[in-house]
Design an enzyme around this catalytic site. Structure first.
Site, PDB file in Angstrom:
ATOM      1  N   ASN A 159      -0.075  16.416  28.488  1.00 34.37           N
ATOM      2  CA  ASN A 159       0.537  15.687  28.873  1.00 34.37           C
ATOM      3  C   ASN A 159       0.794  14.100  28.768  1.00 34.37           C
ATOM      4  O   ASN A 159       1.299  13.335  27.727  1.00 34.37           O
ATOM      5  CB  ASN A 159       1.787  15.832  29.614  1.00 34.37           C
ATOM      6  CG  ASN A 159       1.725  15.464  31.466  1.00 34.37           C
ATOM      7  OD1 ASN A 159       0.515  15.906  31.208  1.00 34.37           O
ATOM      8  ND2 ASN A 159       2.824  15.773  31.865  1.00 34.37           N
ATOM      9  N   GLU A 256      -1.465  16.056  41.869  1.00 32.03           N
ATOM     10  CA  GLU A 256      -0.377  15.549  41.639  1.00 32.03           C
ATOM     11  C   GLU A 256       0.377  16.947  40.933  1.00 32.03           C
ATOM     12  O   GLU A 256      -0.339  16.873  39.734  1.00 32.03           O
ATOM     13  CB  GLU A 256      -0.366  14.348  41.099  1.00 32.03           C
ATOM     14  CG  GLU A 256       1.680  14.052  40.584  1.00 32.03           C
ATOM     15  CD  GLU A 256       2.334  13.520  39.434  1.00 32.03           C
ATOM     16  OE1 GLU A 256       3.217  12.349  39.401  1.00 32.03           O
ATOM     17  OE2 GLU A 256       1.222  13.458  38.119  1.00 32.03           O
ATOM     18  N   CYS A 290       6.411  16.131  34.199  1.00 29.59           N
ATOM     19  CA  CYS A 290       6.591  16.346  35.173  1.00 29.59           C
ATOM     20  C   CYS A 290       7.690  15.774  36.847  1.00 29.59           C
ATOM     21  O   CYS A 290       7.821  16.589  37.130  1.00 29.59           O
ATOM     22  CB  CYS A 290       4.629  16.099  36.530  1.00 29.59           C
ATOM     23  SG  CYS A 290       4.576  14.140  36.477  1.00 29.59           S
TER      24      CYS A 290
END
Length: 489
Positions: A159, A256, A290
């Site tokens: 992304n 993450e 996210c």
């Protein structure tokens, strides 16, 4: 719309050499359809060569100075800026990101290399000096210095294929580590250009940076399970993160992972401001972030008013030509991702949610047939039952799902009900309530009266529970990629 260029061909970069591979990865063009690049697919043999190169160069890198490494990072930043338009077009095509956002990503990546140079200088120049303060150690003095952790495996997501890559690679190099970069297989081209920029920087020794794109099924375990790796920096799904953690040994994990950010809205909040923040938080990059606002928890008395405000605000968000400066968002990364979003929306509606708008795949005019099923409408769900899957699971789609709570206790219970705990937001005009909720919500970061945003990395960010291990950020990541040595006098 930009003119389609000739198909790109990118190679892997190992131990200072560009290598051809037997297999390649076909990269889809999410702007015009078809394939716009073929990228070398690293196999197990090449992966092991890269691991050995990264391992062998550790002693030499440990002898480099922070001044040298800062100069490398600054040269990389300049190289990225010189190729801004090329990189922006590549990000549009491989990630399906609007051109205005793609340009911003290039600038952010370059800035992260510059800032990593600054942070490394600060950390190393400060050091630590300590005096003995316990009985029997009164005469002791100690110098505490920072040194590189070793070899860092960087596993990056689709992304933000350049900006997130920079957030991992820049701190690793600035700290004096060797790097193996394994980009997402759907978006490896911008990382290939970064590798080309790094390869041209004077002074970086062979083996210090290795670009190893490839299929996770082929090389993922080879890389993450090798004991020559000292740290793994990863951004990706929770499932993938758990697998990597299971394969790795005694390494520093810096991950993450997935998110399902709740936006908790109380009846004293400015609903116009809330709607603008929540819509941007839900729809930016078609929700494939996210930190996206995945669910809106509305105080019961304001549910209907908030739904109306969000519905009106969504009017200005439409997909379109990715090379048009005004386009808000484009397609999802794949048809599989669109099917996943559809599955979550259908589940919510079947369980009683009201479909206010959207809810299905719809492509704008002029989209190639092969991309049509990857576009998902801006979608608003109201009165979403608490047992709907979209309340707890990561969606990565352009959907705002609004559910309700009766009081603070229920709001906290709902916000903490997911296994994902990366980001959250609280909207209220009551300072005490805002701070109380910020303390009680289980998340790596809580934004007050604004949508979650990680920005450049000025503050540490990361997740709790299944959302990750450790914290990212410019100084936070450098600290994670260095270790302390105490020299006692």
């Amino acid at each position: 719309m930009a003119t389609r260029a000739a198909q790109r061909r990118e190679r892997i970069f190992v131990d200072g050499d560009w290598l051809e591979t037997d297999e390649t990865i076909a990269v889809s063009d999410l702007a015009d359809g078809g394939t716009f690049a073929q990228v070398g697919a690293t196999g197990p043999a090449e992966a092991r060569t890269a691991l050995e190169a990264a391992h062998e160069i550790k002693p030499e890198l440990r002898q480099t100075t922070v001044v040298e490494r800062a100069e490398w990072c600054e040269a990389i930043a300049e190289g990225l800026r010189e190729r801004e338009e090329e990189l922006a077009e590549v990000i549009v095509r491989e990630a399906g990101k609007p051109i205005s956002s793609a340009r911003g990503e290039v600038g952010q990546a370059a800035e992260r290399f510059d800032r990593a140079a600054e942070e490394a200088r600060n950390i190393v120049s400060k050091g630590e000096f300590r005096e003995g303060s316990t009985a029997g150690h009164e005469g002791w003095n100690a110098i505490v210095k920072h040194e590189p952790i070793g070899a860092v495996l960087c596993i990056t997501p689709y992304n933000y294929p350049l900006a997130t890559t920079a957030l991992q690679v820049a701190p690793a190099l600035a700290a004096g580590n060797s790097v193996l970069l394994k980009p997402a297989s759907k978006t490896p081209v911008s990382a290939a250009i970064l590798a080309d920029v790094i390869a041209d920087v004077d002074g970086i020794p062979d083996g210090a940076f290795n670009f190893v794109p490839g299929n996770a099924s082929e090389i993922g375990d080879v890389l993450s399970g090798d004991d020559r790796i000292n740290a793994i920096a990863m951004t990706g799904s929770s499932g993938a993160g758990k697998h990597v953690a299971g394969e790795s040994g005694m390494v520093n994990l810096h991950m993450e992972l997935g998110g399902n950010a709740p936006a908790v809205v109380f009846d004293d909040a400015d609903l116009t401001d809330v709607a603008g923040n929540c819509v941007k938080g839900s729809l930016k990059y078609a929700g494939q972030r996210c930190s996206a606002v995945s669910r809106v928890l509305a105080h019961e008395p304001i549910h209907d008013d908030l739904v109306s405000q969000i519905d009106r605000t969504m009017d200005s968000w439409e997909a379109g030509d990715l090379f048009d400066e005004t386009t808000a968002f484009g397609p999802l990364i794949s048809e599989d991702q669109a099917e996943w979003v559809q599955e979550l929306v259908d589940d919510a509606v079947e369980k009683g949610a009201d479909l206010v708008r959207g809810g299905k795949r719809r492509a704008p005019e002029g989209v190639p047939d092969e991309l049509a099923d990857q576009f998902f409408e801006p979608t608003l769900l109201a009165n979403v039952p608490h047992d709907a899957r979209i309340v707890d699971e990561e969606q990565f789609g352009p959907v705002a799902a609004i559910t309700t709570f009766e009081d603070e206790d229920e709001a906290i219970e709902l916000a903490n009900g997911s296994d994902l705990a990366l980001d959250a937001a609280v909207f209220t005009s009551d300072y005490d309530r805002a701070m109380r909720l910020a303390d009680l919500i289980d998340a790596g970061a809580v934004r007050i009266n604004g949508a979650p945003s990680h920005g450049l990395g000025d503050v540490p960010f990361g997740g709790n529970k299944d959302s990750g291990i450790g914290r990212e950020g410019l100084d936070a990541s450098i600290h994670e990629m260095m270790r302390k040595k105490s020299i006692i006098l």
